[in-house]
Write an enzyme that holds these catalytic residues in place. Structure first.
Site, PDB file in Angstrom:
ATOM      1  N   ASP A 149      -2.496-103.826 -80.230  1.00 26.86           N
ATOM      2  CA  ASP A 149      -1.402-104.703 -79.816  1.00 26.86           C
ATOM      3  C   ASP A 149      -0.253-103.795 -79.405  1.00 26.86           C
ATOM      4  O   ASP A 149       0.266-103.038 -80.233  1.00 26.86           O
ATOM      5  CB  ASP A 149      -0.992-105.608 -80.976  1.00 26.86           C
ATOM      6  CG  ASP A 149       0.149-106.556 -80.636  1.00 26.86           C
ATOM      7  OD1 ASP A 149       0.809-106.369 -79.586  1.00 26.86           O
ATOM      8  OD2 ASP A 149       0.404-107.480 -81.436  1.00 26.86           O
TER       9      ASP A 149
ATOM     10  N   ASN B 232      -2.740-102.066 -68.861  1.00 27.79           N
ATOM     11  CA  ASN B 232      -2.872-103.366 -68.211  1.00 27.79           C
ATOM     12  C   ASN B 232      -2.183-104.488 -68.975  1.00 27.79           C
ATOM     13  O   ASN B 232      -1.778-105.483 -68.376  1.00 27.79           O
ATOM     14  CB  ASN B 232      -4.368-103.689 -68.056  1.00 27.79           C
ATOM     15  CG  ASN B 232      -4.612-105.126 -67.702  1.00 27.79           C
ATOM     16  OD1 ASN B 232      -4.319-105.573 -66.596  1.00 27.79           O
ATOM     17  ND2 ASN B 232      -5.149-105.890 -68.650  1.00 27.79           N
TER      18      ASN B 232
ATOM     19  N   LYS C 143       2.247 -92.338 -74.556  1.00 24.52           N
ATOM     20  CA  LYS C 143       2.600 -91.221 -75.443  1.00 24.52           C
ATOM     21  C   LYS C 143       1.464 -90.890 -76.397  1.00 24.52           C
ATOM     22  O   LYS C 143       1.236 -89.719 -76.729  1.00 24.52           O
ATOM     23  CB  LYS C 143       3.855 -91.561 -76.246  1.00 24.52           C
ATOM     24  CG  LYS C 143       5.165 -91.355 -75.499  1.00 24.52           C
ATOM     25  CD  LYS C 143       6.345 -91.379 -76.452  1.00 24.52           C
ATOM     26  CE  LYS C 143       6.330 -90.177 -77.376  1.00 24.52           C
ATOM     27  NZ  LYS C 143       7.498 -90.146 -78.301  1.00 24.52           N
TER      28      LYS C 143
ATOM     29  N   SER D  95       1.273-102.496 -62.153  1.00 23.33           N
ATOM     30  CA  SER D  95       2.573-103.036 -61.775  1.00 23.33           C
ATOM     31  C   SER D  95       2.315-104.398 -61.140  1.00 23.33           C
ATOM     32  O   SER D  95       1.603-105.235 -61.712  1.00 23.33           O
ATOM     33  CB  SER D  95       3.290-102.079 -60.825  1.00 23.33           C
ATOM     34  OG  SER D  95       4.530-102.613 -60.414  1.00 23.33           O
TER      35      SER D  95
ATOM     36  N   TYR E 132      10.837-110.468 -65.779  1.00 26.15           N
ATOM     37  CA  TYR E 132       9.550-109.933 -65.329  1.00 26.15           C
ATOM     38  C   TYR E 132       9.749-108.826 -64.299  1.00 26.15           C
ATOM     39  O   TYR E 132       9.162-107.740 -64.422  1.00 26.15           O
ATOM     40  CB  TYR E 132       8.693-111.052 -64.747  1.00 26.15           C
ATOM     41  CG  TYR E 132       7.382-110.564 -64.191  1.00 26.15           C
ATOM     42  CD1 TYR E 132       6.377-110.092 -65.042  1.00 26.15           C
ATOM     43  CD2 TYR E 132       7.138-110.548 -62.822  1.00 26.15           C
ATOM     44  CE1 TYR E 132       5.165-109.637 -64.544  1.00 26.15           C
ATOM     45  CE2 TYR E 132       5.924-110.092 -62.318  1.00 26.15           C
ATOM     46  CZ  TYR E 132       4.947-109.637 -63.176  1.00 26.15           C
ATOM     47  OH  TYR E 132       3.761-109.170 -62.675  1.00 26.15           O
TER      48      TYR E 132
ATOM     49  N   LYS F 230       8.715-104.767 -64.295  1.00 19.81           N
ATOM     50  CA  LYS F 230       7.806-104.157 -63.322  1.00 19.81           C
ATOM     51  C   LYS F 230       8.511-103.107 -62.462  1.00 19.81           C
ATOM     52  O   LYS F 230       7.899-102.113 -62.062  1.00 19.81           O
ATOM     53  CB  LYS F 230       7.144-105.232 -62.453  1.00 19.81           C
ATOM     54  CG  LYS F 230       6.152-106.088 -63.229  1.00 19.81           C
ATOM     55  CD  LYS F 230       5.072-105.236 -63.915  1.00 19.81           C
ATOM     56  CE  LYS F 230       4.041-106.082 -64.626  1.00 19.81           C
ATOM     57  NZ  LYS F 230       3.003-105.242 -65.287  1.00 19.81           N
TER      58      LYS F 230
END
Length: 270
Positions: free
Chosen positions: A53, A80, A113, A131, A145, A149
């Site tokens: 998560d 994703n 990371k 994106s 949103y 992006k």
């Protein structure tokens, strides 16, 4: 045999990509918030379904370690996982605002990371960030949103410079309208009845999205673009996914701010 780690693999683009890479001989670490939704993927050869998560910091290194323990190496990371928050800014609580950025931006950075030390040690790897056309153009009521992006676009481009000397490539995939659950569980719409001043804009946006989503691409279309991005050997950064993405992004680039913005307003009036 190469290995890809995918976030948000329980449905849509993530699931389609997991199936595409598995069918083409890759190991797949298919991560998701609820692994019970990945039973069909787990039944496939060389697929590990792992809980991750992106808003749960502890789950991230655990998932990366589990993937490496299973397959030995991560060659590609596909960031994703994400969702879209739309609505008047005034209608969102700060908790919902933070959730949008924690999922689409902070979570992406935390997963990256966690994987980077492994790729840096190997002096190889590819990071692919999902994106959207919404990372280059905006629509009304998309403050949150589009903000996330646009951030994905900027951080990816900077990482492209930062990681290239270490043998690590960065790619951005920009889908247009896709036939996924983005309008369902992956969509957070906020509207307060007391904010009636925004109602005409919301109605116009409904009509506009109806037009834009009239012929969406499939998740499999995006999965093929992701496959190509993973195998690209040049320093190409951006990959568009879908005919509408090609058209809208070309228009955005060629028309400039005034003409493009007026075009969006015209579509909303029609």
């Amino acid at each position: 045999m190469k290995t890809i780690l995918i976030t948000g693999a329980s449905s849509g683009i993530g699931e389609a990509t997991a199936r595409h890479f598995q069918a083409n001989g890759w190991n797949v670490i298919a991560t998701m918030r609820d692994p019970s939704k990945g039973d069909a993927l787990a039944a496939l050869d060389n697929v590990a379904v792992v809980r991750l998560d992106v808003t749960d910091a502890a789950s991230i290194p655990a998932a990366v370690s589990a993937g490496i323990d299973r397959f030995g190496k991560i060659d590609v990371l596909l960031n994703n996982a994400g969702y879209g928050a739309y609505g008047a800014l005034e209608a969102f609580t700060m908790d919902r605002i933070r959730r949008q950025f924690d999922t689409n931006v902070i979570g992406l950075l935390e997963v990256t990371k966690a994987v980077l030390p492994h790729m840096r040690q190997n002096r190889s790897g590819t990071i692919i960030n999902i994106s959207s056309i919404g990372g280059q153009i905006t629509f009304p009521l998309g403050t949150l949103y589009h903000g996330t992006k646009f951030a994905v676009e900027g951080l990816s481009e900077a990482l492209h410079f930062e990681l290239e000397p270490l043998g690590i490539r960065v790619r951005i995939v920009e889908p247009g309208m896709i036939r996924t659950n983005f309008g369902g569980s992956s969509f957070d719409f906020a509207m307060d009845e007391s904010l009636s001043d925004y109602a005409p804009t919301a109605e116009a946006m409904g009509r506009l999205f109806g037009k834009l989503a009239s012929n969406p691409s499939t998740p499999e279309t995006v999965a093929e673009v992701i496959w190509n991005a993973a195998h690209e050997t040049s320093d190409r950064l951006r990959f568009r996914a879908g005919a509408d993405a090609e058209r809208l992004l070309d228009e955005r680039k060629s028309l400039g701010d005034p003409s493009f913005i007026e075009g969006i307003k015209k579509l909303m009036r029609e």
